[in-house]
Structure formats: structure tokens, C-alpha cells
Motif scaffolding. Structure first.
Motif, PDB file in Angstrom:
ATOM      1  N   THR B  42       0.828  -1.204   0.000  1.00  0.00           N
ATOM      2  CA  THR B  42       0.000   0.000   0.000  1.00  0.00           C
ATOM      3  C   THR B  42       0.863   1.254   0.000  1.00  0.00           C
ATOM      4  OG1 THR B  42      -1.800  -1.144   1.128  1.00  0.00           O
ATOM      5  CG2 THR B  42      -1.770   1.256   1.293  1.00  0.00           C
ATOM      6  N   ASP B 160      -5.948  -0.981  -4.785  1.00  0.00           N
ATOM      7  CA  ASP B 160      -5.396  -1.550  -3.556  1.00  0.00           C
ATOM      8  C   ASP B 160      -6.324  -2.639  -3.014  1.00  0.00           C
ATOM      9  OD1 ASP B 160      -4.044  -2.117  -1.270  1.00  0.00           O
ATOM     10  OD2 ASP B 160      -3.966  -0.056  -0.527  1.00  0.00           O
ATOM     11  N   GLU B 161      -5.987  -3.866  -3.264  1.00  0.00           N
ATOM     12  CA  GLU B 161      -6.822  -5.007  -2.857  1.00  0.00           C
ATOM     13  C   GLU B 161      -8.298  -4.721  -3.108  1.00  0.00           C
ATOM     14  OE1 GLU B 161      -5.793  -7.225   0.574  1.00  0.00           O
ATOM     15  OE2 GLU B 161      -3.972  -6.085   0.927  1.00  0.00           O
TER      16      GLU B 161
HETATM   17 MG   LIG Z   1      -2.243  -2.578   2.180  1.00  0.00          MG
END
Ligand SMILES: [Mg+2]
Ligand SMILES: Nc1ncnc2c1ncn2[C@@H]1O[C@H](COP(=O)(O)OP(=O)(O)OP(=O)(O)O)[C@@H](O)[C@H]1O
Lengths: 250, 281
Positions: B42, B160-161
Motif C-alpha cells: 500500500t 489496492d486489494e
Molecule cells: Mg495494504
């Protein structure tokens, strides 16, 4: 029965209107003033302490001395109704600043971060994201302020303000119970009306926040009730015919 | 093209999240950062849109250091999809999608019209546009998140995911769809996940990260599978457990049967076709 009321309808009407006018300004002013204070309180711990403690201290000022001091401080005449409005605003801000600080702190951090990440400027984010999302807690705060302001307006009769409080003092002096009762009932009614108006305003301004709405809609529309899964058909791409449903709103 | 030039990030509390990270992310390709929790994925992603500022090193977009760009303008020019969708709960879905174009001055009506088209693009019924995000399922919210990120037609998409919080079936749908979108739109996608299967499915370039943003291996899925750089990578992609090892076995049926493919445990997973795969890249 109701002889006094029938004879004094004009007086009651005039005092009620005056009462409402005297209450509206402090309520609006304390709402508006509390927003920047709430913003300040969320900058750092010191400012938070200053705003919250300051608010509590302001609230402990007894009203009578305040009425006496205010004309000296702000240069108004002793019997000016502006004194009352300013005093009530001070009490309103004292309560509302804390509410605003709490309201702004209650906004979900991830949402705020997400709005920063997609390109809101700090000011734009405050006005269009944080403030509206603080709405429900702000609303709760201003309801308290509204009711307490309406009650406090009555105290203004001491400094010659013409409002529903006059009915209590005059009725008591002259021993007319009905006059006192009418005064109390009318104040309650004004408070109730204010409260209802504020709640309705909240509904209109915060449609996403309407309780029950989400549940109802969901039950009606989701295509996959069994699993609670998405309403999207299994082959992910919809064809134009499906996709057009409900369009044309833009 | 996005370039990381010996980028490091030390947070205020002393955590060294990323240390001396260098990588080139080619334009119009999907680069997937994969690694276990806390390895700095991240942090790396957020350095691209300056949500995190590197302590040292530079991040370049098409040769230009992002540190020299206005943050707000930079972020508006980059699509960002977050794990929890990150939609604005007080805005209708269509207005969520239209957020960035409206911020950059597009007329509201026009932005909404475009937003409805984007709902088509991500496979959502237009009727959902009038709902609030809380009235959608997790998978639908994720699609809205993707639509919103596409709304300003950015060259770069940071994800992000994005599919981490939805159930496996919906995730598979979303993955397939993202691949289709990527083929149609040709964005430079930076995707973060800790699911190696998702990484292999989506990536042109897979970057396997160790703690501190250390690159264990970067390459195409085929390269990584064919030659894992070390035991860490081999174990991460499951090669050591035979997870990725497939064998051929002649089908039964008296010589008429086709050749079937079985996994490391001998379970059949497919049949062998003649000729090369047409989707090969
Ligand atoms: Mg992360
Ligand atoms: N704002 C911060 N302040 C201090 N430390 C941080 C901050 N953000 C991240 N870290 C630390 O930096 C390291 C890398 O964090 P990062 O969020 O990049 O990991 P990640 O790979 O995305 O993990 P996950 O898969 O769990 O999301 C972690 O050790 C984390 O605790």
C-alpha cells in the motif's frame, strides 16, 4: 373558561411571534459559529481542550449578570433585545461547539481519506464530505440548542424583552393562572414546532440517512435474495437492453 | 510509464516500510504487487498519487517527478480504487461515479450521463445509479469504485486489494471483468493483492515483495513460474508444494479418450487441446 385567552389573543400572538424571532437568530448563529470551532477542535489536542473547556465555562455564566454586563461590553442599550440575542448565542455556541467537534470527529476516517485520494482539496473535502457526513450528529446537537434557546428566551423578560415569558411573570403577578398556563403551553408548542422543523430539514438535507429506507429498497430490488449476493447477472457484462433499465434520468 | 527510483519510506514512528525500492512499470500494462501483510504494498501504491511522500528517492510518471506536481491535480488525474470501495455514503451511486469530473469542472448533467455509461461499462444496471452506496452489495460497490476511478479517463489506475472484501465467486467475476476492461481500455494498472492466484491471473508483470518492500522477484507470471528466483518465491507461488505442478495422463475410454491434465494430487483439472492457446500473450 378561557376568558383571559379570548380577551388576549392578539397579545398571545404578538408575544409568540416575538418569541420565535428572538429564538431563531441565536439558533442559526450558534450553528454557523460552531462549525469553524468544531473544525478547530479537531486540529489538535490543545485546541480541542480550549474549545470544549471554553464552551463549558461559557455555559456556566449565570444569565442575569450576563444580561447586565453585555450592554457594557458590546455598547448596546440596557433594554435592547440585541442583548438577549447575543447572550442566547453565547449559550448556544457553548453547547453547539462541542457537538460540532464530536460530529466532525464522528466522520469515518476511511471515507475522508478516500475523498482525499480521489482529488478533493482540503476545503472542498470539508464542505462537501466531512460537513454533510457530520450532519446527523450536528442535527442532534442543534435540536438540544433549539429547545434550550426557546426556554431561555423567556428569561429575557427580566431585561424587558417582550416574549412568552411575559405571560408567566405577568400572570403570576396578577394571579391569573390561565395566563401562566397559556405561556407555558405556547412555549412548549414553539419548542415542538422548532424540533419538528429541524428533524424534517434533516430528512430533506440528508436523504441517505433516512432510517429504514435502505432496508426497504433492498428487499424490493436485489436480484439475488437467497445469498444476499450482487444483483448482477453471472456473466458480468450486461447487454444494452438490460443496462438501459431505469436510464434517462441524467 | 511509472518509475520508482531507489524509493524509501520511513514513517514518523520509525517504521521502515519501504527501503531502496526501484522498479519500472510499463505503460498500458498491469503490474501487480503481491506479498504478505505489512510488506509495503500500500505504501508503494500511495506514493504514486502522493498520499504518501517518499523519505528519499523519486517516483516518476512519464519521466516527471510526482513531487513537482500539485497533489490535488495529480490525484484527480489518477484513478484510485480502495479495498472498501471508499464510496461517499451521502452521494447517490451515479454522483459517486461522477465525482472527479464534477470536481474538475464538467457540467453536472454531462458528468452524470457519462457516469451512467460507466455503469454499463462495469456491468451494473443503470437503475442502481439512483441508490446510495449502502443499498448495494459489496461486489456492486466495488464495481462502482472501479467506475468512479475510470470516470476521469485516467491513464493510471491504482487498485489496492479492490476485491479483497468480496466473496470468492464475485471476486472471480470481478477479476475476469477487470481483465476485459484492461484489454479494452489499455490503462497502466498498478494492482495490490496478497493473493498470488489473483496476481497471476491479472498481471503482465508480477512483483513479489518481501518485508520492507524488497523485491523477491519481478517478471511475467510465466517467468516466475518457470524460474522462481529463490526458495521464498518458490514457496510463495506454491511451486514447492507441487501446487502448480501439472501432469498429463491419457484418458480412459479404449484409446478414444483425450489426454487429460492432472494437478499435483492427481486430480483432473482439464483436457489437453491441440495447438497453442489463442489467448497467449
Ligand atoms: Mg495494504
Ligand atoms: N501511517 C503509518 N505510520 C506508521 N507506520 C505505517 C503507516 N502506514 C503503514 N505503516 C507500516 O508500514 C509497513 C507497510 O505498510 P503497508 O500498509 O504498506 O503494508 P501492506 O503491504 O499494504 O500490508 P497489507 O497487505 O496488510 O495491506 C507496515 O509495517 C505498517 O505497519
Amino acid at each position: 373558561m378561557l376568558d383571559w385567552t379570548r380577551a388576549n389573543l392578539d397579545l398571545v400572538r404578538e408575544l409568540t411571534i416575538n418569541h420565535v424571532q428572538l429564538a431563531i437568530v441565536p439558533i442559526l448563529a450558534s450553528f454557523v459559529l460552531s462549525i469553524p470551532l468544531g473544525w478547530l477542535a479537531n486540529r489538535n489536542r490543545v485546541l480541542r481542550a480550549v474549545v470544549i473547556t471554553g464552551g463549558s465555562l461559557l455555559y456556566t455564566i449565570p444569565s442575569l449578570p450576563l444580561f447586565v454586563i453585555l450592554p457594557i461590553l458590546i455598547g448596546t442599550r440596557v433594554l435592547d433585545s440585541l442583548n438577549l440575542v447575543v447572550a442566547l448565542t453565547i449559550y448556544g455556541v457553548a453547547v453547539m461547539a462541542r457537538s460540532a467537534a464530536d460530529a466532525l470527529a464522528s466522520v469515518d476516517r476511511t471515507t475522508v481519506e478516500a475523498s482525499t485520494a480521489i482529488g478533493y482539496s482540503p476545503f472542498g473535502r470539508f464542505v462537501r464530505v466531512e460537513l454533510p457526513l457530520a450532519g446527523p450528529v450536528l442535527l442532534a446537537g442543534i435540536r438540544v440548542v433549539a429547545v434550550s434557546t426557546i426556554a431561555l428566551v423567556s428569561v429575557g423578560v427580566i431585561i424587558g424583552s417582550q416574549n412568552l415569558g411575559y405571560l408567566f411573570s405577568n400572570g403570576k403577578q396578577r394571579g391569573i393562572l390561565e395566563e401562566v398556563v397559556v405561556g407555558i403551553l405556547m412555549s412548549l408548542l414553539v419548542a415542538l414546532v422548532f424540533d419538528v422543523v429541524i428533524v424534517l430539514l434533516g430528512r430533506v438535507l440528508m436523504p441517505w440517512n433516512r432510517p429504514g429506507r435502505a432496508g426497504r429498497k433492498r428487499a424490493g430490488l436485489v436480484a439475488d435474495p437467497a445469498t444476499g449476493g450482487p444483483a448482477v447477472p453471472a456473466p458480468p457484462k450486461l447487454d444494452k437492453a438490460d443496462a438501459g433499465v431505469g436510464g434517462g434520468d441524467a | 510509464m511509472i518509475e520508482f527510483e531507489s524509493v524509501s519510506k520511513r514513517f514518523d514512528d520509525g517504521t521502515m516500510a519501504v527501503e531502496d525500492f526501484s522498479l519500472v512499470l510499463p505503460s498500458r500494462q498491469t503490474t501487480v504487487f503481491v506479498g504478505s501483510s505489512g510488506c509495503g504494498k500500500t505504501t508503494l501504491l500511495r506514493m504514486v498519487n502522493r498520499m504518501v511522500e517518499p523519505t528519499s528517492g523519486r517516483v516518476l510518471i512519464d519521466g516527471e517527478d510526482v513531487a513537482g506536481r500539485d497533489k490535488v491535480q495529480l490525484r484527480r488525474s489518477i484513478g484510485y480504487v480502495l479495498q472498501a470501495a471508499g464510496l461517499l455514503p451521502h452521494r447517490k451511486v451515479v454522483d459517486n461515479v461522477a465525482t472527479v469530473p464534477v470536481l474538475t469542472g464538467t457540467a453536472k448533467a454531462k458528468a452524470r450521463e457519462a457516469a451512467y455509461e460507466l455503469l454499463d461499462t462495469v456491468g451494473l444496471d443503470r437503475a442502481l445509479g439512483k441508490r446510495y452506496p449502502a443499498q448495494l452489495s459489496g461486489g456492486q460497490q466495488q464495481r462502482v469504485g472501479v467506475a468512479r476511478a475510470l470516470a476521469s479517463d485516467p491513464n493510471i489506475l491504482l487498485m489496492d486489494e479492490p476485491f479483497g472484501a468480496v466473496d470468492p465467486l464475485v471476486r472471480a467475476d470481478l477479476q475476469v471483468e477487470l481483465r476485459r476492461l484492461q484489454q479494452d481500455l489499455g490503462k497502466t494498472v498498478v494492482f495490490v493483492t496478497h493473493d498470488i492466484d489473483e496476481a497471476f491471473l491479472l498481471a503482465d508483470q508480477v512483483v513479489i515483495l518481501k518485508k520492507g518492500g524488497v523485491v523477491a522477484q519481478a517478471g511475467s507470471p510465466a517467468e516466475i513460474l518457470a524460474a522462481p528466483a529463490d526458495d521464498f518465491v518458490a514457496s510463495f507461488v506454491g511451486a514447492d508444494r507441487g501446487k502448480r505442478t501439472l501432469h498429463l495422463r491419457d484418458g480412459d475410454g479404449g484409446g478414444k479418450g483425450r489426454t487429460i491434465v492432472v494437478d499435483g494430487d492427481g486430480r483432473p483439472i482439464g483436457v489437453l487441446a491441440d495447438g497453442p492457446a489463442d489467448g497467449a500473450r
